[in-house]
Design a protein around this motif. Sequence first.
Motif, PDB file in Angstrom:
ATOM      1  N   CYS A 137       0.830  -1.205   0.000  1.00 28.06           N
ATOM      2  CA  CYS A 137       0.000   0.000   0.000  1.00 28.06           C
ATOM      3  C   CYS A 137       0.863   1.252   0.000  1.00 28.06           C
ATOM      4  N   GLY A 138       1.975   1.227   0.735  1.00 30.43           N
ATOM      5  CA  GLY A 138       2.875   2.366   0.756  1.00 30.43           C
ATOM      6  C   GLY A 138       3.459   2.650  -0.614  1.00 30.43           C
ATOM      7  N   ALA A 139       3.827   1.589  -1.333  1.00 26.58           N
ATOM      8  CA  ALA A 139       4.363   1.765  -2.685  1.00 26.58           C
ATOM      9  C   ALA A 139       3.291   2.313  -3.624  1.00 26.58           C
ATOM     10  N   LEU A 140       2.077   1.789  -3.504  1.00 20.34           N
ATOM     11  CA  LEU A 140       0.975   2.293  -4.336  1.00 20.34           C
ATOM     12  C   LEU A 140       0.715   3.770  -4.055  1.00 20.34           C
ATOM     13  N   LEU A 141       0.782   4.158  -2.786  1.00 19.59           N
ATOM     14  CA  LEU A 141       0.566   5.554  -2.429  1.00 19.59           C
ATOM     15  C   LEU A 141       1.599   6.454  -3.102  1.00 19.59           C
ATOM     16  N   ASP A 142       2.837   6.017  -3.147  1.00 17.60           N
ATOM     17  CA  ASP A 142       3.873   6.805  -3.822  1.00 17.60           C
ATOM     18  C   ASP A 142       3.522   7.027  -5.286  1.00 17.60           C
ATOM     19  N   TYR A 143       3.065   5.978  -5.945  1.00 17.91           N
ATOM     20  CA  TYR A 143       2.760   6.092  -7.369  1.00 17.91           C
ATOM     21  C   TYR A 143       1.495   6.892  -7.616  1.00 17.91           C
ATOM     22  N   ALA A 147       1.039  10.359  -9.623  1.00 19.22           N
ATOM     23  CA  ALA A 147       0.009  10.524 -10.656  1.00 19.22           C
ATOM     24  C   ALA A 147      -0.825  11.772 -10.389  1.00 19.22           C
ATOM     25  N   ALA A 148      -1.125  12.032  -9.120  1.00 21.41           N
ATOM     26  CA  ALA A 148      -1.899  13.222  -8.778  1.00 21.41           C
ATOM     27  C   ALA A 148      -1.123  14.490  -9.113  1.00 21.41           C
ATOM     28  N   ARG A 149       0.175  14.511  -8.805  1.00 22.13           N
ATOM     29  CA  ARG A 149       0.985  15.702  -9.091  1.00 22.13           C
ATOM     30  C   ARG A 149       1.104  15.962 -10.592  1.00 22.13           C
ATOM     31  N   LEU A 150       1.079  14.884 -11.376  1.00 30.18           N
ATOM     32  CA  LEU A 150       1.171  15.023 -12.829  1.00 30.18           C
ATOM     33  C   LEU A 150      -0.184  15.281 -13.480  1.00 30.18           C
ATOM     34  N   ASP A 156     -11.076  14.316  -7.658  1.00 35.06           N
ATOM     35  CA  ASP A 156     -11.949  14.045  -6.515  1.00 35.06           C
ATOM     36  C   ASP A 156     -11.553  12.781  -5.746  1.00 35.06           C
ATOM     37  N   ILE A 157     -10.431  12.167  -6.111  1.00 34.34           N
ATOM     38  CA  ILE A 157      -9.972  10.964  -5.411  1.00 34.34           C
ATOM     39  C   ILE A 157      -8.563  11.220  -4.875  1.00 34.34           C
ATOM     40  N   PRO A 158      -8.402  11.373  -3.561  1.00 33.46           N
ATOM     41  CA  PRO A 158      -7.068  11.578  -2.992  1.00 33.46           C
ATOM     42  C   PRO A 158      -6.187  10.352  -3.214  1.00 33.46           C
ATOM     43  N   PRO A 159      -4.883  10.538  -3.352  1.00 31.57           N
ATOM     44  CA  PRO A 159      -3.984   9.397  -3.534  1.00 31.57           C
ATOM     45  C   PRO A 159      -4.118   8.343  -2.443  1.00 31.57           C
ATOM     46  N   GLU A 160      -4.362   8.776  -1.192  1.00 29.52           N
ATOM     47  CA  GLU A 160      -4.506   7.821  -0.092  1.00 29.52           C
ATOM     48  C   GLU A 160      -5.697   6.897  -0.321  1.00 29.52           C
ATOM     49  N   VAL A 161      -6.802   7.467  -0.795  1.00 26.10           N
ATOM     50  CA  VAL A 161      -7.998   6.659  -1.064  1.00 26.10           C
ATOM     51  C   VAL A 161      -7.754   5.734  -2.252  1.00 26.10           C
ATOM     52  N   ALA A 162      -7.113   6.242  -3.284  1.00 29.20           N
ATOM     53  CA  ALA A 162      -6.821   5.417  -4.462  1.00 29.20           C
ATOM     54  C   ALA A 162      -5.943   4.231  -4.078  1.00 29.20           C
TER      55      ALA A 162
END
Length: 204
Positions: A137-143, A147-150, A156-162
Motif C-alpha cells: 500500500c505504501g508503494a501504491l501511495l507513492d505512485y 500521478a496526482a501531481r502530474l 476528486d480521489i485523494p492518492p490515499e484513497v486510491a
Amino acid sequence: MARRTKAEAAATREALLDAAEAVFLERGVARTSLEQIARAAGMTRGAVYWHFKNKADLFRAMLQRVRMPFEELVEEIGDPGLAERPLDAIHQACQRGFERLEQPRYRRVHAILIHHCETFAEIDPLAMQNEMAEEACGALLDYFGCAARLGHLRDDIPPEVAARLFQAILGGLFHDWLRNYETFSLRERGAQLVETQLKLLRSS
C-alpha cells in the motif's frame, strides 16, 4: 572432512527450504518439526541448525524467497519512461506480480502463510501479512501521489484513497484466487480488474 564450498552450502540451504515448503503445506507450520523437514530433505537435523537458528528463522527465509517489493517489479520492466507514467507503472508491475504468483513456489508459500500457519512462538502470520500489505500500500501511495501531481489522477480521489482502494482490490482478488486457483487465471482476471480500476481512477 573438507569444508563445503559456498555453492554446496547454498544448495543445501535451498533443498531445506524446498522441503520445508512441502512439509508445511502438508502438515501446517505448527505441526511440523525440524526433524521432519530434515528427513524430507534427506538430511540430518544438524544440517537444518547449520543454516537456520530455529523454525521461525527457516520460515522467514522461506517467505523471503517470494517477497516482491513493488519497486523491484517496476525495475524489472526496464522502461525508464514509466517514471512519467505512474499509472502505467502500477498496471505493468501488477501484471508482473500476477505472473510470479502463478508460479508454483509463490502460490505454495503464500498458501502456507495464509491457510497453513498458526500463531506460535516467534511466528505471527497475521503480523507478517499486515507487513506485506502495508508495504504494498505504501508503494501504491507513492505512485498514486505522483500521478496526482502530474494530473493523471481524478481530482476528486485523494492518492490515499486510491491506494487503499487498489490494495483492497488486489488483496481480495489474491485471496479468492488462492482458495480456488485451479478455477481461474490470476494473471488474466487480474489484468481485467486492474485495467478497469485504473480507467476509473484516471483523470479524463
